[in-house]
Design a protein around this motif. Structure first.
Motif, PDB file in Angstrom:
ATOM      1  N   LEU A   1      10.718   8.710  -8.808  1.00  0.00           N
ATOM      2  CA  LEU A   1      10.517   8.903  -7.380  1.00  0.00           C
ATOM      3  C   LEU A   1       9.693  10.171  -7.170  1.00  0.00           C
ATOM      4  N   VAL A   2       8.442  10.000  -6.770  1.00  0.00           N
ATOM      5  CA  VAL A   2       7.504  11.117  -6.691  1.00  0.00           C
ATOM      6  C   VAL A   2       7.980  12.176  -5.705  1.00  0.00           C
ATOM      7  N   LEU A   3       8.427  11.746  -4.528  1.00  0.00           N
ATOM      8  CA  LEU A   3       8.827  12.707  -3.511  1.00  0.00           C
ATOM      9  C   LEU A   3      10.095  13.460  -3.921  1.00  0.00           C
ATOM     10  N   VAL A   4      11.000  12.797  -4.625  1.00  0.00           N
ATOM     11  CA  VAL A   4      12.210  13.469  -5.105  1.00  0.00           C
ATOM     12  C   VAL A   4      11.857  14.495  -6.173  1.00  0.00           C
TER      13      VAL A   4
ATOM     14  N   TYR B   1      13.575   5.675   2.911  1.00  0.00           N
ATOM     15  CA  TYR B   1      12.569   5.549   3.958  1.00  0.00           C
ATOM     16  C   TYR B   1      11.401   6.501   3.692  1.00  0.00           C
ATOM     17  N   ALA B   2      10.303   6.265   4.372  1.00  0.00           N
ATOM     18  CA  ALA B   2       9.076   7.041   4.135  1.00  0.00           C
ATOM     19  C   ALA B   2       9.146   8.388   4.849  1.00  0.00           C
ATOM     20  N   VAL B   3      10.084   9.218   4.434  1.00  0.00           N
ATOM     21  CA  VAL B   3      10.225  10.563   4.989  1.00  0.00           C
ATOM     22  C   VAL B   3      10.333  11.550   3.840  1.00  0.00           C
ATOM     23  N   ARG B   4      10.171  12.826   4.148  1.00  0.00           N
ATOM     24  CA  ARG B   4      10.272  13.854   3.110  1.00  0.00           C
ATOM     25  C   ARG B   4      11.722  14.057   2.722  1.00  0.00           C
TER      26      ARG B   4
ATOM     27  N   ASN C   1       0.825  -1.211   0.000  1.00  0.00           N
ATOM     28  CA  ASN C   1       0.000   0.000   0.000  1.00  0.00           C
ATOM     29  C   ASN C   1       0.860   1.262   0.000  1.00  0.00           C
ATOM     30  N   ARG C   2       2.033   1.160   0.578  1.00  0.00           N
ATOM     31  CA  ARG C   2       2.903   2.339   0.625  1.00  0.00           C
ATOM     32  C   ARG C   2       3.710   2.502  -0.652  1.00  0.00           C
ATOM     33  N   TYR C   3       3.902   1.429  -1.388  1.00  0.00           N
ATOM     34  CA  TYR C   3       4.804   1.436  -2.538  1.00  0.00           C
ATOM     35  C   TYR C   3       4.471   2.519  -3.561  1.00  0.00           C
ATOM     36  N   PRO C   4       3.192   2.724  -3.925  1.00  0.00           N
ATOM     37  CA  PRO C   4       2.891   3.749  -4.926  1.00  0.00           C
ATOM     38  C   PRO C   4       3.262   5.167  -4.487  1.00  0.00           C
ATOM     39  N   SER C   5       3.364   5.410  -3.167  1.00  0.00           N
ATOM     40  CA  SER C   5       3.716   6.753  -2.709  1.00  0.00           C
ATOM     41  C   SER C   5       5.180   7.079  -3.019  1.00  0.00           C
ATOM     42  N   PHE C   6       5.982   6.048  -3.297  1.00  0.00           N
ATOM     43  CA  PHE C   6       7.375   6.269  -3.641  1.00  0.00           C
ATOM     44  C   PHE C   6       7.549   6.466  -5.142  1.00  0.00           C
ATOM     45  N   TYR C   7       6.906   5.604  -5.938  1.00  0.00           N
ATOM     46  CA  TYR C   7       7.132   5.593  -7.376  1.00  0.00           C
ATOM     47  C   TYR C   7       5.889   6.004  -8.151  1.00  0.00           C
TER      48      TYR C   7
ATOM     49  N   GLY D   1      25.320  10.341  -0.055  1.00  0.00           N
ATOM     50  CA  GLY D   1      24.783   9.222   0.707  1.00  0.00           C
ATOM     51  C   GLY D   1      23.778   9.664   1.748  1.00  0.00           C
ATOM     52  N   TYR D   2      24.061  10.785   2.398  1.00  0.00           N
ATOM     53  CA  TYR D   2      23.146  11.339   3.412  1.00  0.00           C
ATOM     54  C   TYR D   2      21.783  11.654   2.784  1.00  0.00           C
ATOM     55  N   LEU D   3      21.795  12.295   1.611  1.00  0.00           N
ATOM     56  CA  LEU D   3      20.546  12.640   0.930  1.00  0.00           C
ATOM     57  C   LEU D   3      19.848  11.394   0.378  1.00  0.00           C
ATOM     58  N   HIS D   4      20.629  10.433  -0.099  1.00  0.00           N
ATOM     59  CA  HIS D   4      20.035   9.215  -0.654  1.00  0.00           C
ATOM     60  C   HIS D   4      19.232   8.458   0.396  1.00  0.00           C
TER      61      HIS D   4
END
Length: 221
Positions: A23-26, A126-129, A11-17, A118-121
């Motif tokens: 990557l939607v959030l990126v 994870y499910a964060v902004r 259920n969470r997967y579509p919120s990423f891609y 790496g810090y930004l990646h």
């Protein structure tokens, strides 16, 4: 229990891609960067220069700093949410200090950039902004002068000319047309100001910093 866990992940997967695998959030973070201050970087074999537009402040408010020393030999600037930019600057400073304490020498620019990437990646896993900021890093180490751009995804690029923020394409076009590897620092300052003014369509207040191969020190102009 396993099914519930799998279902929760699904259920969470579509919120990423998105539908095209992006990557939607990126992408949203990059949109925030594109609304930020016009910011550029110019590098030649002998120096690297950072410049960023200072947006007008409200009455009685001091303008926000845009170009930051990270260590004696490296500086950075960014575009996007200023809170995110400041957090990334602090992360760069902390990594540079850790390296000095551990190895009693200044960190090389490539390693510092890789750490920030790496810090930004990690924010994309994870499910964060994700951090809504792109950063340009300029510095001098034992191998010469270097400049990198790091995006919210953690992807980083090495080059001689970068532009991020509002109307970045217009600013980069000016840099690409007038760039010369043998230009002086003064000429680069003028080119940076011209690129930012072209992008914004008006004269602007610009903050600038430079690091030279001869001095090996980053300083604000």
């Amino acid at each position: 229990m396993a099914e519930a866990g799998a279902g929760g992940f699904s259920n969470r997967y579509p919120s990423f891609y998105g539908p095209e695998g992006r990557l939607v959030l990126v992408d949203s973070a990059l949109e925030a960067v594109n609304r930020g201050s016009t910011t550029i970087g110019i590098k030649t074999p002998s120096f690297a220069l950072l410049a960023s537009h200072i947006k007008p402040a409200r009455p009685l408010m001091e303008p926000t700093e845009k170009v930051f020393p990270v260590d004696s030999h490296v500086g950075a600037t960014g575009s996007g949410y200023i809170g995110d930019i400041l957090q990334l600057i602090d992360e760069l400073r902390l990594e540079a200090q850790k390296h000095r304490l551990s190895f009693e020498s200044p960190i090389d620019i490539g390693s510092l950039t890789k750490h920030l990437g790496g810090y930004l990646h990690n924010y994309t896993i994870y499910a964060v902004r994700p951090q809504a900021a792109s950063v340009i890093i300029a510095g001098a180490d034992q191998t010469g002068v270097h400049m990198y751009q790091v995006d919210p995804s953690g992807t980083y690029f090495r080059g001689a000319g970068f532009a991020i923020g509002q109307s970045a394409d217009s600013a980069l076009d000016v840099i690409q047309r007038e760039y010369s590897a043998d230009m002086t620092v003064e000429q680069a300052v003028q080119l940076g100001n011209k690129a930012i003014e072209k992008a914004l369509g008006e004269r602007s207040v610009v903050e600038t910093g430079v690091v030279t191969a001869k001095e090996g020190k980053f300083r604000k102009l």
